[in-house]
Motif scaffolding. Structure first.
Motif, short mmCIF file in Angstrom:
data_model
loop_
_atom_site.label_atom_id
_atom_site.label_comp_id
_atom_site.label_asym_id
_atom_site.label_seq_id
_atom_site.Cartn_x
_atom_site.Cartn_y
_atom_site.Cartn_z
N ALA A 30 8.17 53.94 30.03
CA ALA A 30 6.90 54.07 29.34
C ALA A 30 6.91 55.03 28.39
CB ALA A 30 5.99 54.66 30.48
N GLN A 31 6.44 54.92 27.28
CA GLN A 31 6.10 55.66 26.21
C GLN A 31 4.84 56.27 26.07
OE1 GLN A 31 8.14 54.28 22.54
NE2 GLN A 31 10.20 54.00 23.60
N TYR A 32 4.71 57.52 25.55
CA TYR A 32 3.53 57.94 25.18
C TYR A 32 2.62 57.27 24.20
CZ TYR A 32 -0.15 61.62 23.96
OH TYR A 32 -1.38 62.30 23.67
N LEU A 33 1.35 57.23 24.38
CA LEU A 33 0.40 56.74 23.53
C LEU A 33 -0.47 57.67 23.11
CD1 LEU A 33 -0.14 53.84 22.05
CD2 LEU A 33 -1.73 53.43 23.93
N ASP A 34 -1.38 58.31 23.89
CA ASP A 34 -2.34 58.95 23.25
C ASP A 34 -2.94 60.00 24.60
OD1 ASP A 34 -4.23 60.25 21.87
OD2 ASP A 34 -5.56 58.49 21.43
N THR A 35 -3.77 60.72 24.36
CA THR A 35 -4.60 61.57 25.30
C THR A 35 -5.98 61.59 25.08
OG1 THR A 35 -2.70 63.06 25.96
CG2 THR A 35 -4.99 63.69 26.36
N GLU A 36 -6.71 61.06 26.00
CA GLU A 36 -8.25 61.01 25.99
C GLU A 36 -8.91 62.20 26.80
OE1 GLU A 36 -11.04 57.20 25.72
OE2 GLU A 36 -10.74 57.74 27.73
N TYR A 37 -9.69 62.93 26.02
CA TYR A 37 -10.70 63.90 26.58
C TYR A 37 -11.86 63.40 27.23
CZ TYR A 37 -7.24 67.27 24.32
OH TYR A 37 -6.41 68.01 23.92
N THR A 38 -12.25 64.03 28.14
CA THR A 38 -13.69 63.70 28.53
C THR A 38 -14.32 64.96 28.34
OG1 THR A 38 -13.29 61.92 30.29
CG2 THR A 38 -15.41 63.41 30.72
N MET A 39 -15.55 65.10 27.55
CA MET A 39 -16.10 66.20 27.09
C MET A 39 -17.40 66.28 27.71
SD MET A 39 -15.03 67.21 23.16
CE MET A 39 -13.42 67.65 22.84
#
Length: 265
Positions: free
Chosen positions: A122-131
């Motif tokens: 698996a390759q890194y795609l993105d990081t999503e924050y919950t704010m």
């Protein structure tokens, strides 16, 4: 697999299956469950439930994205960890359903998950924050722009007007009596970089406070630096992070599947 193990495949969950999945989720790190609850209503969701000695032990959920690409949600009951049930469920899913690409969503990256990601290339795609932001204390904000009346009963898009000009839009979804989810905030390009987004957001927050909400939540990509800056400046704080990875599945002539790296551009 013998008489003591069983895998159930379901698109529409029965009440008992919902209870079984809820029992699997008990004791799971709350960070990993943010926003996830059952019954889980999604017509494109495919559930695989693993039973050991008639006890619900693990669940794998495939959420359809497009074509044969899916997001993966997988949880194992704390009493059945490290027994290979996830791999058994994924192998079963690949036999039952054609898969071309899997997107992995992880609340935290542990040594165990690193090993799993490496195993599936698996390759890194993105990081999503919950704010999140508390609405308990807000500065007085003049009503510079016209916001359409808020409907606290439905998930809805709203427009923002400056006199006769349509300048922005956003979505609001009431999660509970006190919490509201804010999404898809979009300021048209010709009105950006002038502080207008900050003023609109401040006005929206005040409107939510007046509607009786005490907290507002949103999701934003870590790579969207402008949006992150906007929300942090309005005193939002990062409560959780979800890390996205992707694996591409190549099929052979006999329909068996192997996981290979997917190039992300």
């Amino acid at each position: 697999q013998g008489d003591k193990t069983m895998i159930i495949t379901a698109t529409s969950l029965t009440p008992n299956q919902c209870k079984d999945i809820q029992s699997i989720l008990q004791g799971i790190d709350p960070l990993a469950l943010h926003g996830l609850d059952y019954p889980f209503f999604d017509e494109d969701a495919l559930h695989f439930i693993y039973y050991q000695d008639l006890l619900p032990a693990a669940v794998l959920v495939l959420l359809h994205i497009k074509n044969q690409s899916f997001e993966v949600l997988a949880f194992t009951h704390k009493n059945f960890e490290n027994r290979g049930y996830f791999q058994a469920l994924l192998s079963h899913a690949k036999k039952k359903h054609p898969l071309d690409q899997l997107t992995w969503i992880l609340a935290k990256i542990s040594p165990k998950t690193k090993h799993l990601l490496k195993k599936f290339s698996a390759q890194y795609l993105d990081t999503e924050y919950t704010m999140e932001r508390s609405l308990s204390s807000l500065p007085n904000q003049p009503s510079t722009y016209h916001l359409l009346p808020f409907d606290d009963r439905v998930d809805k898009f709203y427009e923002v007007w400056d006199k006769e000009k349509f300048i922005a839009q956003y979505g609001l979804f009431p999660l509970s009596q006190n919490h509201c989810f804010f999404y898809d905030f979009f300021v048209f390009p010709e009105y950006r970089h002038r502080g207008i987004g900050q003023n609109i957001l401040a006005q929206i927050l005040k409107k939510m406070q007046e509607a009786g909400f005490t907290h507002i939540l949103l999701h934003v990509s870590q790579s969207n630096e402008i949006a992150c800056h906007l929300y942090l400046k309005q005193h939002f704080v990062i409560s959780t992070s979800l890390h996205y990875y992707v694996s591409k599945i190549e099929r052979t002539a006999d329909q068996t599947s192997t996981i290979t790296p997917n190039t992300i551009r």
